[in-house]
Design a protein around this motif. Structure first.
Motif, mmCIF file in Angstrom:
data_model
loop_
_atom_site.group_PDB
_atom_site.id
_atom_site.type_symbol
_atom_site.label_atom_id
_atom_site.label_comp_id
_atom_site.label_asym_id
_atom_site.label_seq_id
_atom_site.Cartn_x
_atom_site.Cartn_y
_atom_site.Cartn_z
ATOM 1 N N ALA A 175 -6.785 0.161 9.068
ATOM 2 C CA ALA A 175 -6.651 -0.712 10.229
ATOM 3 C C ALA A 175 -5.182 -0.967 10.476
ATOM 4 O O ALA A 175 -4.346 -0.805 9.585
ATOM 5 N N SER A 176 -4.865 -1.383 11.679
ATOM 6 C CA SER A 176 -3.487 -1.720 12.019
ATOM 7 C C SER A 176 -2.992 -2.838 11.124
ATOM 8 O O SER A 176 -3.744 -3.750 10.753
ATOM 9 N N LYS A 177 -1.715 -2.783 10.792
ATOM 10 C CA LYS A 177 -1.147 -3.828 9.933
ATOM 11 C C LYS A 177 -1.276 -5.205 10.555
ATOM 12 O O LYS A 177 -1.264 -6.216 9.846
ATOM 13 N N ALA A 178 -1.381 -5.280 11.857
ATOM 14 C CA ALA A 178 -1.528 -6.574 12.529
ATOM 15 C C ALA A 178 -2.954 -7.093 12.492
ATOM 16 O O ALA A 178 -3.205 -8.234 12.880
ATOM 17 N N ASN A 179 -3.896 -6.263 12.020
ATOM 18 C CA ASN A 179 -5.307 -6.640 12.043
ATOM 19 C C ASN A 179 -5.848 -6.876 10.634
ATOM 20 O O ASN A 179 -6.863 -6.304 10.238
ATOM 21 N N GLY A 180 -5.154 -7.718 9.892
ATOM 22 C CA GLY A 180 -5.599 -8.008 8.545
ATOM 23 C C GLY A 180 -6.957 -8.654 8.472
ATOM 24 O O GLY A 180 -7.632 -8.599 7.438
ATOM 25 N N GLU A 181 -7.390 -9.274 9.585
ATOM 26 C CA GLU A 181 -8.682 -9.956 9.572
ATOM 27 C C GLU A 181 -9.862 -9.007 9.733
ATOM 28 O O GLU A 181 -11.026 -9.415 9.564
ATOM 29 N N ASP A 182 -9.613 -7.720 10.093
ATOM 30 C CA ASP A 182 -10.713 -6.771 10.256
ATOM 31 C C ASP A 182 -11.510 -6.672 8.953
ATOM 32 O O ASP A 182 -10.947 -6.539 7.868
ATOM 33 N N ARG A 183 -12.843 -6.703 9.091
ATOM 34 C CA ARG A 183 -13.703 -6.747 7.910
ATOM 35 C C ARG A 183 -14.403 -5.415 7.620
ATOM 36 O O ARG A 183 -14.850 -5.210 6.492
ATOM 37 N N PHE A 184 -14.508 -4.538 8.609
ATOM 38 C CA PHE A 184 -15.251 -3.305 8.337
ATOM 39 C C PHE A 184 -14.722 -2.144 9.154
ATOM 40 O O PHE A 184 -14.584 -2.231 10.367
ATOM 41 N N ILE A 189 -2.178 -11.650 8.561
ATOM 42 C CA ILE A 189 -1.231 -10.561 8.329
ATOM 43 C C ILE A 189 -0.918 -10.510 6.835
ATOM 44 O O ILE A 189 -0.510 -11.520 6.247
ATOM 45 N N PHE A 190 -1.106 -9.347 6.234
ATOM 46 C CA PHE A 190 -0.760 -9.147 4.824
ATOM 47 C C PHE A 190 0.636 -8.549 4.719
ATOM 48 O O PHE A 190 0.934 -7.536 5.371
ATOM 49 N N PHE A 191 1.477 -9.145 3.901
ATOM 50 C CA PHE A 191 2.779 -8.578 3.564
ATOM 51 C C PHE A 191 2.688 -8.093 2.110
ATOM 52 O O PHE A 191 2.936 -8.842 1.167
ATOM 53 N N ARG A 192 2.296 -6.817 1.966
ATOM 54 C CA ARG A 192 1.985 -6.296 0.638
ATOM 55 C C ARG A 192 2.627 -4.930 0.393
ATOM 56 O O ARG A 192 2.172 -4.176 -0.456
ATOM 57 N N GLU A 193 3.674 -4.607 1.143
ATOM 58 C CA GLU A 193 4.350 -3.342 0.910
ATOM 59 C C GLU A 193 5.059 -3.371 -0.450
ATOM 60 O O GLU A 193 5.955 -4.181 -0.671
#
Length: 646
Positions: free
Chosen positions: A187-196, A116-120
């Motif tokens: 991608a959904s904010k919960a899916n930070g691991e999505d690569r493509f 999960i990225f917290f980058r807002e």
């Protein structure tokens, strides 16, 4: 308004400047479960270009970072930690209006890494073209930019300006595609691991940087987004049509393939860099390590095949460990890895783990003078003997000891204290804001076999200690002890060493043999050999003084035989008179592993008694402690200078 910090650390020429993401990684410490079920997190340096800057520095490159961090505790940590790693931080801007970026990560299984990225509105995404210092760019041979910092107009402009400046001065621009769909809003904010996630808009934005690039690195998925097609060869050809840059495609366990010219029909017809068949524990950070390794070769003009091998090896080492930046390999570690044969599960290699630990420690101490005031039972005995004072008085006196060290040292990192958590807790807290070396005892006073204070699980106790506290353990150990005593002590030493490595604390092992048997020229060396034979590698040794040069030679040889990277030896005092301590210092000083002393009662015993009896006030106690410490410190430095002259 963002604040430029003047940290003129060095005007050295730079091999590499990285630009972009900088944040905190909070890594779940429980493995194999959902992020929801993780109970504790380890804090590390994070952000792809920041990790690469660390990896490059560990491999011997002169690196710097351009980014923004918040005016917060995490931003301060990043600046301090990167400086300790040898990364120049003059290009890091402190932003008072935004917080430092944060990522929360977990290790579910070899293929699943929740993120999960917290980058807002985070600090590094506020970087602007005005933040780019042409003078800093002018000092470097190469610039690394990444795809995340092409995702918004402001950071795109900053990346473009830096790249144009680098090209204008004849330097090289490196592009890490670094595609995270979630950071492009795909991608959904919960899916930070999505690569493509395919996106013509992203492809178009990324391709704008291509005419400036000399080297482009990405995974197959990243090549797809940059080339605009999921056919890898076709994507590479689309990229090649827009740039003459060297193209490098990362292929995970299969290694990598590089294309200095045209793209053939098969990936295997490029310059193939072999992979390393090892267990994947944590794939996160592998690409950043790969980039660091590749650039170590490329910026040193090594053959392309060698660059690929270095890159793949660095990636293999990182995927075997927890964390990204802290898992980066040192140059010496990388050379040993490439020359050896290792288990499939790399972290099972005690040799590699020890080399990783010892070659990546921060802040060498070639000179260390320590006031040891971690005594507990001795203060209790003193109170009982004098019939005055109590625990509060002892705690107050230990604060005076800290003031004495600070008064003398004036910020000099060559000074330190040994302080306990029982009477010295307030002094330890106050020392957090000072730059001195701090050691802290874990042993129950006088215990033999050794027992530990706190929880029955010593690692649980150490988890409550700040990371900069060196764990000190006094063991009354004689090599001729009976087998049962040795076995019980050995088990405890092993437990403690394992706990220190688990919690990332340095370990100081203090050995006193003279209380339990005769001591000759090889007694302590025999203990040292035995400890290393257990698989225990203390960062520091604290040893009894002796006037016997053969004993010092034997002890030093034993340490160097097993651990040439050991931080060194400090002398203990055993409450000897000042003249004896000075004589002991003079005898030990000719030996290069001896870094100084950690002496206690010789310095504080009489002062504490007079203070408890109210014969002197607080300032008088501080003055006398300072004077006593100064005598020994001056004696040590005079002896050390004589060693240097010789």
């Amino acid at each position: 308004m963002a604040e430029h910090i003047d940290r003129s650390e060095s005007q050295r020429s730079l091999d590499l400047i990285t630009l972009g993401r900088a944040g905190i990684d909070l890594y779940g410490e429980q493995i194999g479960g959902r992020l929801e079920d993780m109970a504790s997190f380890a804090k590390y340096v994070g952000g792809s270009p920041t990790n690469t800057a660390v990896g490059g520095a560990r491999l011997g490159l002169n690196t710097a970072l351009i980014t923004r961090v918040g005016h917060d505790h995490f931003g301060h940590f990043l600046i301090e930690e990167l400086a300790r790693e040898g990364v120049e931080t003059s290009g890091m801007i402190v932003d008072p209006d935004r917080l430092t970026a944060l990522a929360v990560l977990g290790i579910r299984d070899p293929d699943t890494f929740p993120l999960i990225f917290f980058r807002e509105n985070c600090a590094d995404m506020a970087l602007t073209a005005e933040d780019i210092d042409p003078a800093l760019i002018a000092r470097a041979r190469a610039l690394l930019v990444n795809g995340t910092h092409l995702s918004q107009p402001g950071v795109f402009a900053a990346s473009l300006k830096a790249a144009e400046l680098m090209k204008a001065q004849g330097g090289q621009v490196v592009f890490d595609i670094d595609y995270r769909p979630v950071l492009w809003g795909l991608a959904s904010k919960a899916n930070g691991e999505d690569r493509f996630v395919a996106s013509g808009r992203v492809t178009q934005e990324l391709q704008r940087i291509l005419p400036l690039c000399d080297l482009i690195v990405g995974t197959e998925e990243e090549i797809h987004i940059l080339g605009g097609t999921t056919d890898t060869v076709a994507a590479l050809r689309a990229i090649r049509a827009r740039t003459t840059a060297l193209l490098v495609c990362k292929r995970g366990a299969e290694g990598c393939v590089a294309f200095p010219g045209g793209v053939p029909d098969s990936l295997d017809d490029g310059v193939v860099g072999r992979g390393f068949p090892i267990e994947v524990f944590n794939v996160l950070g592998a690409g950043d390590a790969f980039m660091a390794g590749f650039l170590r070769g490329w910026l040193r003009d090594l053959p392309l095949e060698t660059c690929c091998e270095l890159a793949n090896a660095c990636g293999a080492l990182v995927v075997s460990r927890h964390g990204c930046a802290p898992a980066m390999a040192s140059w010496d570690e990388l050379q040993v890895f490439l020359a050896g044969t290792w288990p499939h599960r790399l972290r099972d290699s005690a040799e590699l783990e020890q080399l990783h630990w010892s070659s990546n420690r921060h802040l060498d101490h070639d000179d260390l003078t320590v006031l040891a005031i971690d005594h507990r039972s001795q203060f209790e005995d003193l109170i009982a003997e004098l019939g005055v004072g109590d625990a509060k008085a002892v705690a107050h006196f230990k604060n005076l000891a800290l003031k004495a060290v600070d008064r003398m040292a004036k910020g000099d990192r060559r000074y330190g204290l040994l302080l306990d958590g029982r009477f010295g807790a307030r002094a330890l807290e106050a020392a957090a804001d000072l730059p001195y070396w701090i050691g802290r005892p874990i042993e129950e006073p006088g215990s033999r076999p050794i027992a530990f204070e706190g929880s029955p699980d010593v690692a649980a106790t150490l988890r409550e200690w700040p990371i900069n506290h060196v764990v000190k353990c006094l063991v009354f150990y004689h090599p001729d002890d009976d087998a049962e005593m040795r076995a019980r002590q050995d088990r405890q030493i092993l437990r403690l060493f394992d706990a220190c490595r688990t919690t990332r604390h340095e370990f100081l092992l203090e050995i006193i043999a003279s209380k339990h048997g005769p001591v000759d020229s090889d007694t302590i060396a025999r203990v040292i050999d035995h400890v290393y034979g257990l698989g225990v590698y203390p960062d520091w040794w604290k040893l009894e003084p002796t006037s016997d040069p053969q004993a010092w030679a034997a002890s030093q040889a034993a340490i160097l035989r097993h651990d040439p990277r050991c931080r060194g030896i400090v002398l203990l005092g055993l409450s000897a008179p000042q003249e004896e301590i000075l004589a002991g210092i003079a005898a030990a000083a000719p030996f290069s592993l001896v870094k100084g002393f950690a002496v206690g009662r010789t310095i504080f015993q009489d002062v504490a008694a007079r203070w408890l009896r109210q014969e002197i006030d607080d300032d008088g106690a501080v003055q006398q402690l300072t004077a006593n410490l100064r005598v020994l410190a001056d004696g040590w430095r005079a002896a050390r200078d004589s060693r240097a002259a010789a």
